[in-house]
Design an enzyme around this catalytic site. Structure first.
Site, short mmCIF file in Angstrom:
data_model
loop_
_atom_site.label_atom_id
_atom_site.label_comp_id
_atom_site.label_asym_id
_atom_site.label_seq_id
_atom_site.Cartn_x
_atom_site.Cartn_y
_atom_site.Cartn_z
N GLU A 159 0.81 -1.22 0.00
CA GLU A 159 0.00 0.00 0.00
C GLU A 159 0.85 1.27 0.00
O GLU A 159 0.51 2.24 -0.68
CB GLU A 159 -0.92 0.00 1.22
CG GLU A 159 -1.84 1.19 1.29
CD GLU A 159 -2.78 1.12 2.47
OE1 GLU A 159 -3.39 2.14 2.80
OE2 GLU A 159 -2.90 0.03 3.07
N ASP A 160 1.95 1.28 0.75
CA ASP A 160 2.67 2.53 0.99
C ASP A 160 4.07 2.59 0.39
O ASP A 160 4.76 3.60 0.54
CB ASP A 160 2.78 2.79 2.50
CG ASP A 160 1.42 3.05 3.13
OD1 ASP A 160 0.53 3.54 2.40
OD2 ASP A 160 1.25 2.77 4.32
#
Length: 750
Positions: A76-77
Site C-alpha cells: 500500500e505505501d
C-alpha cells in the site's frame, strides 16, 4: 525499537521451531522499504509494523502472521508489489498482505463508497483466512495507541470508524480484550470530558467498595472450596465506555446504575460451572430474570459462560461470570485462542467442518462471518456495506427455532422476515406471513427468545420494498434490496431500451447494446441492464448515453433550429434525451398542434397502464386516440399526458424530460383508461342521477366525483371515468350534452 533477535525470541517462546531466517528477511525488507518514511509523531515509519508484529506475538499467532504484520503496509505505501512479496516470502504470506491492503488507484464515488468497498474486501479476505482479521486488529490497535499524534479532525474520524466497526468486529470474533481497549481509546478521543468523568467516578467507587469486594472474593472462594471446587475468583469493574453507553441508553446518572461490580469465577471443568452456580445462589439471593446460560447456548462469537446477578453485602447488586479456563481464554482472545486455529486451520469452512466433525461448539463466529460476507457479496453497490455491517455488529441476540428444531440466532428486535432470510434468501423473498409458536402472525412480528417460527411462503418472488425499513439483519436488508433492484431492472430496462432507440434515431444514429457496454465506465453503471433500467427510471438522461457513445454528437446539434411561432414555440429537430419532442405552447395552441401533428416514426409505443415502467398521470388521465407525450420522472419512469394537458406547462423548461409516445394496443384489448369530464348542470333533484345513468348506460365506469355549486341555479360535476378510447369518450360527451339539465360538458384537461 525492538531488534531482530528480540522478535525472534518472542516467536520462539511459543513456536520452538520458528524460522529465524524468514523472520530476519522480513524484518530487513520492511525496514528497507519504509526507510524514507516517518509517522506523524516523527518516529521512523518502520516502528509501526514492528509494533503490530509485537501485538501479533502477544496473541501467539503463527510466524506467517508475524511476517504479514511486518509487511502489511509495503504494497500500500511503498513500491512493493504482490508478485515481489510472493517471490520473496511465498504465496501464503503474499495473500495475507494483499488481504490487508486497501484499494489504491481507483476513483470511487464517495468516502462512504471507498470505506464500504475496503471493508467488504477485508471481510471477504477474512473469510478466506482468519489471520487477516487478527493482523488487521493488531494494526488498528497500534494506530489507536498512537492516535494522539494526528490532527483532531482525523483523530475523530478514525476513532468513530474504530468504534463503529473494528471494536464490534473484534467482539464478534470473541476478542474481548482487544475490543475493550479499542473502545476505551475511541471513547477517550470522541468524548474526552465524559471519559475523564467516568474514570474519576470509577476511582471513587473502587475506594468506596474495596472492603466489599474483598469480602465477596473471600466468601465465594471459601464456599467453593467447601464444596470441593477449586476456583479462582477475580473482581472487575465495568469499563468506562460500557458505563457511559448504559447511562446514555437508559438516561440515568452514574449513581443510579447497578451491576457495576463483577466477579469472574474460573473453575476446572464444565460441570463445575453449574455446581459453582448453585453454591453462589445458596449464599446470595439471585436477581430474577438475570441468569443467562451461554454454555448450553453459546453466543455467535463462541463465547461460553454462565451469568448471574445476585444481591451481595450491603444490598449491592453484583454480577458473576462462571466459566472454565478454556472458556476464559476464548472469551478474552476469541479466535486467536481457538484450539483449531492452534492446529493450523485458518479457513472459515475448515473451522466449521472440523468443529462439526469433532462435535465442538466453537464454530458460530465463522458461520456468522460467512453470512455477513454473503450479505456483502454484491460488489456493484458498496455504499450499503457500512450500513449492513453496523446492523450485524450492533445488536444483542434472540434465539429462535425452526419447526425441525434448528436454532437460529438473530439480533434483538428481529422480525419473522429476518428469520426467513436467515433460513434462505429464497424463503425471505417469498415470505408472506408466519406461524409463531403455532399461531398465525404477520411477517413483521418481532421475535422473542425461544419462539418457534414457521415461515408461510407465497407465490411471489419479490418482497415489498417497504420491508427494508422493518428488518434488522444485514442479510435481510441486502436480500430485499437485491430482489427489488433486480425486479426494477427487469421492469425498467425494456423501457430504457425503447427510449434510447428513439433518442438515437432522432439524432440519426442506431442504438446497439454493444455500444452501450463499451461506455459503461463513463456512465458509472456496472452492466448494460443497469444502464437501461436507469434510463427507464429517469435517473440517467438519454442524452448522456448518446454523448458517451458518440462524443461528437454535441457538435452535430450545433445549428439546430429553434423557430419561434406566435405566442409560443416548439422544436422538433432531435433535441437531447427525452426532449426529442419538446413543446412550449399554451394549452390551446398545444391542443391545436396535437390535432394536426402526425406521430413521429421514432415515438415510443405505450402498451399498458399504471404499475409498470409507464403510468398514467393522476390528474386527468389519457386514453387511446389522444396525442400523448411522456414526462420522464426520476424513480417513477414515464408518466403519460395528453398533449393538451395544462399540467405540462410546469415541465416546459425541463426539455430533457420529454418523450414522444404513441399508443400500441392489441385490437382485442379490454383495458379501460382514465379521463375527467367537467359538467355544468342545473342544480335540481335528480340531476346527478340522470348524468350518472347516462355514464353507466354508455358502458363507462365512474371512479370518483367532485361537486361544487356555481350559483343558486347551477352546480359543477367533475367525474373521473374509465373509457375504452377517445371515440368512446367522445360518444359519452355527446350523450351527456343532449340532457336538458346539462348546460355545458367538456373533457377536463386541467
Amino acid at each position: 525499537m525492538m531488534r531482530q533477535t528480540e522478535l525472534f525470541e518472542r516467536v520462539q517462546s511459543y513456536i520452538p521451531g520458528a524460522d529465524q531466517e524468514l523472520l530476519d528477511r522480513a524484518y530487513v525488507y520492511a525496514m528497507h522499504q519504509h526507510r524514507h518514511q516517518t509517522r506523524t509523531s516523527g518516529d521512523p515509519y518502520f516502528t509501526h509494523p514492528l509494533e503490530v508484529a509485537s501485538i501479533v506475538t502477544d496473541l501467539k499467532l503463527d510466524q506467517a502472521s508475524v511476517v504479514a504484520a511486518l509487511l502489511h503496509d509495503t504494497i500500500e505505501d511503498t513500491d512493493s508489489t504482490r508478485a515481489e512479496i510472493d517471490a520473496k516470502f511465498g504465496k501464503e504470506i503474499g495473500e495475507l498482505v494483499q488481504g490487508l491492503t486497501k484499494l489504491k488507484g481507483i476513483e470511487l464515488v464517495s468516502k462512504k463508497t471507498r470505506q464500504g468497498e475496503n471493508l467488504r474486501r477485508l471481510l471477504i479476505a477474512i473469510a478466506d483466512d482468519v489471520r487477516v482479521l487478527l493482523v488487521k486488529l493488531a494494526d488498528r490497535l497500534h494506530n489507536m495507541r498512537t492516535l494522539h499524534h494526528v490532527p483532531p479532525d482525523k483523530r475523530e474520524r478514525i476513532s468513530q470508524e474504530t468504534m463503529d466497526l473494528y471494536a464490534p468486529l473484534a467482539g464478534r470474533m470473541g476478542m474481548q480484550s482487544i475490543r475493550e481497549e479499542l473502545e476505551e481509546l475511541s471513547f477517550q478521543n470522541l468524548h474526552p470530558d465524559a471519559h475523564a468523568l467516568m474514570h474519576e467516578k470509577l476511582a471513587e467507587m473502587r475506594e468506596r467498595t474495596r472492603s466489599l469486594v474483598e469480602e465477596i472474593e473471600r466468601t465465594v472462594v471459601s464456599d467453593l472450596a467447601a464444596a470441593d471446587i477449586t476456583a479462582t475468583v477475580k473482581s472487575r469493574y465495568k469499563r468506562p465506555y460500557s458505563i457511559f453507553r448504559k447511562m446514555d441508553r437508559n438516561s440515568v446518572s452514574f449513581e443510579q446504575l447497578s451491576d457495576l461490580i463483577g466477579f469472574r469465577v474460573i473453575v476446572e471443568r464444565d460441570e463445575e460451572c453449574y455446581a459453582a452456580l448453585g453454591v453462589v445462589h445458596m449464599r446470595y439471593r439471585a436477581v430474577p430474570e438475570r441468569f443467562k446460560d451461554y454454555i448450553s447456548t453459546p453466543k455467535q462469537n463462541d463465547y461460553r459462560s454462565l451469568h448471574t446477578t445476585v444481591i451481595g453485602p450491603s444490598n449491592e447488586r453484583v454480577e458473576l461470570q462462571i466459566r472454565t479456563h478454556g472458556m476464559n481464554e476464548i472469551a478474552e482472545q476469541g479466535i486467536a485462542a481457538h484450539s483449531l486455529y492452534k492446529d493450523g486451520i485458518y479457513n472459515a469452512d475448515d473451522f466449521e467442518n472440523r468443529a462439526k466433525s469433532e462435535l465442538l461448539p466453537e464454530s458460530r463466529a465463522y458461520a456468522w462471518l460467512r453470512r455477513t460476507v454473503e450479505s456483502l457479496s454484491d460488489p456493484d453497490h458498496p455504499d450499503d456495506v457500512m450500513e449492513q455491517t453496523r446492523l450485524e455488529l450492533f445488536h444483542d441476540q434472540v434465539f429462535c427455532f425452526s419447526p425441525k428444531g434448528r436454532l437460529i440466532a438473530l439480533p434483538r428486535g428481529s422480525t419473522a422476515i429476518d428469520f426467513a432470510y436467515a433460513v434462505h434468501t429464497d424463503v425471505g423473498n417469498s415470505c408472506s406471513s408466519a406461524q409463531i409458536n403455532g399461531r398465525p402472525a404477520p411477517a413483521i412480528t418481532q421475535l422473542k427468545n425461544g419462539d418457534e417460527v414457521n415461515i408461510v411462503r407465497g407465490s411471489h418472488k419479490v418482497p415489498p420494498a417497504a420491508w427494508e425499513n422493518v428488518v434488522v439483519t444485514g442479510k435481510a436488508r441486502a436480500g430485499i434490496r437485491r430482489a427489488t433492484r433486480e425486479e426494477s431492472i427487469q421492469r425498467y430496462s425494456g423501457m430504457g431500451e425503447k427510449i434510447l432507440k428513439s433518442t438515437f434515431a432522432s439524432g440519426g444514429k442506431t442504438f446497439e447494446p454493444a455500444k452501450l457496454e463499451a461506455v459503461l465506465p463513463k456512465l458509472a453503471r456496472p452492466s448494460v441492464a443497469d444502464a437501461l433500467a436507469a434510463v427507464g427510471r429517469g435517473e440517467l438522461p438519454a442524452l448522456d448515453v448518446m454523448t458517451a457513445v458518440f462524443p461528437d454528437y454535441r457538435v452535430e446539434r450545433v445549428g439546430a433550429s429553434t423557430k419561434p411561432s406566435g405566442d409560443g414555440w416548439f422544436n422538433m429537430s432531435g433535441l437531447s434525451g427525452a426532449a426529442d419532442f419538446m413543446f412550449r405552447l399554451p394549452g390551446r395552441r398545444r391542443e391545436k398542434y396535437a390535432e394536426a401533428a402526425e406521430a413521429l416514426s421514432n415515438a415510443i409505443p405505450v402498451v399498458g397502464a399504471s404499475g409498470k415502467a409507464v403510468s398514467m398521470n393522476e390528474e386527468i388521465g389519457a386514453v387511446p386516440g389522444d396525442r400523448i407525450v411522456g414526462i420522464l420522472k426520476p424513480g417513477e419512469g414515464i408518466v403519460v399526458y395528453p398533449i393538451g394537458a395544462e399540467a405540462l406547462t410546469e415541465f416546459e423548461d425541463l426539455s430533457d424530460e420529454w418523450l414522444d409516445l404513441r399508443w400500441d394496443l392489441a385490437p382485442q384489448s379490454n383495458e379501460r383508461f382514465p379521463a375527467k369530464i367537467d359538467v355544468i348542470a342545473v342544480n335540481a333533484p335528480g340531476t346527478l342521477a340522470r348524468v350518472s345513468d347516462i355514464i353507466g348506460s354508455a358502458d363507462a365506469n365512474i371512479t370518483n366525483l367532485f361537486m361544487s355549486p356555481q350559483d343558486a341555479n347551477l352546480t359543477r360535476l367533475v367525474f373521473g371515468v374509465e373509457v375504452w378510447d377517445l371515440k368512446h369518450l367522445s360518444r359519452l360527451l355527446r350523450d351527456i350534452r343532449v340532457l336538458d339539465v346539462v348546460t355545458t360538458v367538456e373533457r377536463s384537461m386541467g
